[in-house]
Design a protein around this motif. Structure first.
Motif, PDB file in Angstrom:
ATOM      1  N   UNK A  94       0.837  -1.208   0.000  1.00 20.79           N
ATOM      2  CA  UNK A  94       0.000   0.000   0.000  1.00 20.79           C
ATOM      3  C   UNK A  94       0.871   1.257   0.000  1.00 20.79           C
ATOM      4  N   UNK A  95       0.375   2.287  -0.676  1.00 24.00           N
ATOM      5  CA  UNK A  95       1.077   3.567  -0.660  1.00 24.00           C
ATOM      6  C   UNK A  95       1.018   4.167   0.742  1.00 24.00           C
ATOM      7  N   UNK A  96       2.048   4.900   1.104  1.00 22.73           N
ATOM      8  CA  UNK A  96       2.108   5.492   2.442  1.00 22.73           C
ATOM      9  C   UNK A  96       1.474   6.877   2.484  1.00 22.73           C
ATOM     10  N   UNK A  97       1.099   7.425   1.314  1.00 26.88           N
ATOM     11  CA  UNK A  97       0.462   8.743   1.265  1.00 26.88           C
ATOM     12  C   UNK A  97      -0.230   8.910  -0.094  1.00 26.88           C
ATOM     13  N   UNK A  98      -1.329   9.670  -0.158  1.00 26.10           N
ATOM     14  CA  UNK A  98      -1.984   9.923  -1.446  1.00 26.10           C
ATOM     15  C   UNK A  98      -1.036  10.547  -2.473  1.00 26.10           C
ATOM     16  N   UNK A  99      -0.115  11.391  -2.000  1.00 23.50           N
ATOM     17  CA  UNK A  99       0.820  12.026  -2.942  1.00 23.50           C
ATOM     18  C   UNK A  99       1.702  10.987  -3.618  1.00 23.50           C
TER      19      UNK A  99
END
Length: 202
Positions: A145-150
């Motif tokens: 999973x990505x750690x931030x939307x950015x």
């Protein structure tokens, strides 16, 4: 004409990366920087860490021209002329300088095809001192999973640029290192949702 290129990201991340390097690198030794890009990092770190012999490299001729121009402008004696290294090659042309105290790869793993990560690990195992470090920096996913939307947006942008690029799973990078007998020693959180991963010969 001045061949020096500038990267806004290099300006933003150089101080946090330098703080990490001050903590983990020896006062004297030899460093090989892969995918050195504009060369701004190389001259900034070399000026701040004068006991280190710094070898920047990049496979792109325009990048090497920029690195050379930055070295000339800064007048630093501890930065070698840039060399052409493609990390997927079996030999890199710097074997006669080995072993190195550290290999540094900033923003290489996500802005390259996956075989570059495998080549990086193979080269690090071959060229590092037994107590040396491979230091990577960039955006990573954790547990898929990505750690931030950015970072998710950044991943989409990278794939649009080249479908072989992308934010990698930290666990996949660790597994690639492990396959080449490199152990993950530290995961260092960095600003802007990035991480530095520190690997050492197992």
């Amino acid at each position: 004409m001045d061949a020096r290129q500038q990267s806004p990201s290099a300006e933003r991340n150089r101080e946090p990366i330098l703080a990490l390097l001050r903590r983990v690198l020896p006062e004297t030794g030899k460093v090989l920087e892969l995918a050195a890009g504009t060369g701004e990092h190389a001259v900034f770190f070399a000026r701040a860490l004068p006991g280190l012999d710094w070898t920047p490299s990049d496979p792109d001729p325009a990048a090497r021209a920029s690195i050379s121009a930055w070295i000339a402008a800064e007048g630093l004696a501890n930065v070698r002329p840039p060399c052409a290294i493609d990390v997927t090659d079996r030999t890199w042309g710097v074997e006669n300088q080995a072993p190195f105290d550290a290999l540094i790869a900033i923003n290489l793993i996500h802005i390259s095809p996956w075989p570059a990560t495998l080549g990086l690990m193979q080269g690090a195992r071959r060229l590092l001192k037994p107590d040396g470090l491979l230091i990577t920096y960039g955006a990573y996913k954790r547990g898929g999973a990505h750690t931030a939307p950015s970072n998710e947006s950044f991943d989409l942008w990278l794939k649009q640029r080249d479908e072989r690029f992308g934010v990698r799973d930290m666990e996949a990078v660790e597994a690639a290192a492990d396959a080449h007998k490199l152990a993950l020693r530290e995961v260092a959180p960095m600003p802007a949702n990035n991480f530095s991963l520190l690997f050492a010969p197992a």
